[in-house]
Write an enzyme that holds these catalytic residues in place. Structure first.
Site, PDB file in Angstrom:
ATOM      1  CE  LYS A 295      39.047  52.634 -31.079  1.00 43.71           C
ATOM      2  NZ  LYS A 295      37.871  53.304 -31.665  1.00 43.71           N
ATOM      3  CG  ASN A 296      39.801  55.306 -34.245  1.00 45.38           C
ATOM      4  OD1 ASN A 296      39.137  54.324 -33.898  1.00 45.38           O
ATOM      5  ND2 ASN A 296      39.902  56.386 -33.506  1.00 45.38           N
TER       6      ASN A 296
ATOM      7  NE  ARG B 189      29.728  58.041 -34.987  1.00 44.53           N
ATOM      8  CZ  ARG B 189      28.717  58.698 -35.523  1.00 44.53           C
ATOM      9  NH1 ARG B 189      27.510  58.462 -35.076  1.00 44.53           N
ATOM     10  NH2 ARG B 189      28.906  59.558 -36.481  1.00 44.53           N
TER      11      ARG B 189
ATOM     12  NE  ARG C 120      33.957  50.299 -27.934  1.00 41.11           N
ATOM     13  CZ  ARG C 120      32.937  51.004 -28.393  1.00 41.11           C
ATOM     14  NH1 ARG C 120      32.046  51.496 -27.555  1.00 41.11           N
ATOM     15  NH2 ARG C 120      32.787  51.223 -29.677  1.00 41.11           N
TER      16      ARG C 120
ATOM     17  CB  ILE D  93      35.286  67.078 -31.372  1.00 38.04           C
ATOM     18  CG1 ILE D  93      36.568  67.765 -31.846  1.00 38.04           C
ATOM     19  CG2 ILE D  93      34.779  66.054 -32.379  1.00 38.04           C
ATOM     20  CD1 ILE D  93      36.472  68.460 -33.186  1.00 38.04           C
TER      21      ILE D  93
ATOM     22  CG  ASP E 200      23.726  65.334 -39.791  1.00 41.72           C
ATOM     23  OD1 ASP E 200      24.412  64.689 -38.967  1.00 41.72           O
ATOM     24  OD2 ASP E 200      23.850  66.555 -39.961  1.00 41.72           O
TER      25      ASP E 200
ATOM     26  CB  CYS F 243      27.696  56.607 -27.828  1.00 42.50           C
ATOM     27  SG  CYS F 243      28.811  57.953 -28.195  1.00 42.50           S
TER      28      CYS F 243
ATOM     29  CG  ASP G 134      39.694  60.031 -30.235  1.00 42.07           C
ATOM     30  OD1 ASP G 134      39.845  59.401 -31.301  1.00 42.07           O
ATOM     31  OD2 ASP G 134      38.587  60.468 -29.856  1.00 42.07           O
TER      32      ASP G 134
ATOM     33  NE  ARG H  74      30.484  59.344 -31.784  1.00 42.08           N
ATOM     34  CZ  ARG H  74      31.394  58.379 -31.586  1.00 42.08           C
ATOM     35  NH1 ARG H  74      31.316  57.610 -30.531  1.00 42.08           N
ATOM     36  NH2 ARG H  74      32.348  58.201 -32.483  1.00 42.08           N
ATOM     37  N   PRO H  75      25.070  61.840 -34.685  1.00 40.20           N
ATOM     38  CG  PRO H  75      24.371  63.900 -35.518  1.00 40.20           C
ATOM     39  CD  PRO H  75      25.088  63.274 -34.367  1.00 40.20           C
TER      40      PRO H  75
END
Ligand code: EPZ
Length: 417
Positions: A22-23, A92, A396, A326, A124, A116, A304, A121-122
């Site tokens: 997925k990632n 996201r 998901r 994290i 920037d 979330c 994860d 989870r910005p």
């Protein structure tokens, strides 16, 4: 909304095929915006997040066609440059269209992701990197707008090896004028898969350790290609832990062990009997001892897999220590595991698990993707029936997980509530 009903304890046997990552798939799908000719991706996993990214790309004007196991993305005519709030709040990773849109269409408007379940989870780091490439960044009404007539290659040093920022910035640099150097990048295998994909289309990207060099190529010069994403290392780690938690022998096919070396090394250090070949992992019944681990960017232990590891620790006699470094709020699975009988104490970002307690089936609630996986794993060792609610979270990121577990011998059913 569906729920899973699992009757435990379970004994597993057989082989499970890991789906494509997925990632890896999500950033590669976003990067199809860099092409003006059709691009073919093979064996994409049927996941809610993939469907969400397809919907977003179609909103931007990408024509997507499914031909058997091939998905063809045609970005020749883009009509829109905005990732709306309802898209981004659902997923996201929608922010990954920002870099490709900016470098191709000279502008992008993306809803700020907001928080979330697992943290703030910005973005920037994404935005400051784009400014380094010459983009103008403005915020208005919860949206960020980035514009630039021509991005110019530059040196960017990431304050943290953010996976998404690394992906967004390397995609933006593909059509920037001149050379870009991005330092302190994320080194996850999915980054290398994105780089391999873009290079096979004519991009000029090179990663050596924590620096990625990108030599800009003429806009829309990438040529049409066919690509199959790598296997999903997090799904593989989840099934590896399913084998260990149920004291079973199973084979996990379709992933290179090197992609989950930190997971394999930690589990072997705790006594796990694991055999490897170049595209599969086989686990055997093992007597496990407690462990002490901190999550870290790749090649460290992946965040994860933290929730799944806590589920495993509930089975191991003694005290295990798991520190989440994290994300700031990634222990939502703990109260649910405690409902099943787990003895876990949280001290800030440290979870101390007193394993070996009897676990009993219970109704529990999914809160986020990997927390859901932890609840399923725990249900495999619970006495009796567990009901796992809101499994849309797990859909998901785990393709056909109920079918795959049933094939391994688990008494699991999906019930429409
Ligand atoms: C990717 O998310 C993965 N998602 C996540 O997997 C994974 O947990 C994460 O990387 C870390 O490995 C995808 O690849 C689609 P980050 P991403 O940017 O890119 C902070 C799953 O379960 N940060 O590396 O969003 C951030 O708040 C998902 O499959 C900033 O502060 O992760 C977080 O604390 C969950 N500013 C940390 O860095 C920024 O601009 C890691 O974020 C960007 C990030």
């Amino acid at each position: 909304m569906d729920k899973f009903v699992i009757n435990g304890p379970a004994k597993l046997s057989g082989t499970v095929e890991v789906s494509k990552s997925k990632n890896s798939t999500l950033p590669i799908m976003a990067s199809t915006l860099l092409f003006d000719k059709p691009v073919t991706l093979k064996n994409l996993p049927e996941l809610r997040d993939i469907a969400t990214m397809k919907k977003l790309l179609e909103k931007l004007g990408v024509k997507i066609e499914q031909r058997g196991s091939e998905t063809i993305f045609d970005s020749s005519e883009l009509t829109f440059c905005e990732a709306t709030y309802e898209m981004v709040k659902t997923m996201r990773a929608s922010v990954l269209v920002m870099g490709p849109l900016l470098t191709r269409e000279k502008r992008a408007v993306v809803s700020l992701p907001g928080g979330c379940a697992i943290g703030a989870r910005p973005i920037d780091i994404h935005l400051s990197g784009l400014e380094k490439l010459g983009a103008k960044v403005s915020m208005h009404g919860g949206y960020v707008k980035v514009t630039s007539d021509q991005l110019i290659g530059n040196k960017i040093v990431l304050p943290f090896p953010s996976v998404g920022a690394t992906e967004n910035l390397l995609m933006a640099a593909v059509y920037a004028k001149g050379l870009s150097a991005i330092e302190n990048v994320a080194q996850e295998p999915e980054i290398d898969d994105l780089i391999d994909f873009l290079n096979s289309a004519g991009a000029k990207i090179e990663r050596s350790r924590s620096t990625i060099m990108i030599e800009g190529v003429p806009p829309l010069s990438l040529k049409p290609i066919v690509h199959t994403p790598i296997g999903d290392r997090i799904e593989a780690a989840t099934y590896l832990i399913a084998g260990l938690i149920t004291n079973s022998s199973i084979k996990i096919n379709g992933v290179r062990p090197i992609y989950l070396e930190a997971v394999i090394e930690l589990l072997k250090g705790a006594g796990a009997k694991i055999d490897l070949d170049d595209n599969s992992i086989t686990v055997h019944p093992s007597k496990l001892t407690p462990f002490n681990v901190e999550t870290a960017p790749f090649p460290g232990f992946p965040t994860d897999v933290q929730a799944q590891l806590i589920a495993l620790a509930t089975k191991i006699q003694g005290s295990s220590f798991i520190t989440e470094k994290i994300f700031e709020n990634r222990f939502m699975h703990v109260p649910e595991l405690q409902r099943m009988g787990a003895k876990i104490v949280l001290k800030g970002n440290l979870a101390v698990v007193e394993g070996g307690e009897k676990m009993v089936g219970a109704p529990v609630m999914c809160t986020d993707l990997r927390a859901s996986a932890a609840l399923v794993l725990a249900a495999l060792i619970c006495e009796g029936k567990s009901e796992i609610y809101r499994v849309y979270h797990i859909d998901r990121g785990y393709e056909l997980i109920d079918q795959k577990l049933r094939q391994l011998g688990v008494d699991i059913s999906r019930v429409n509530e």
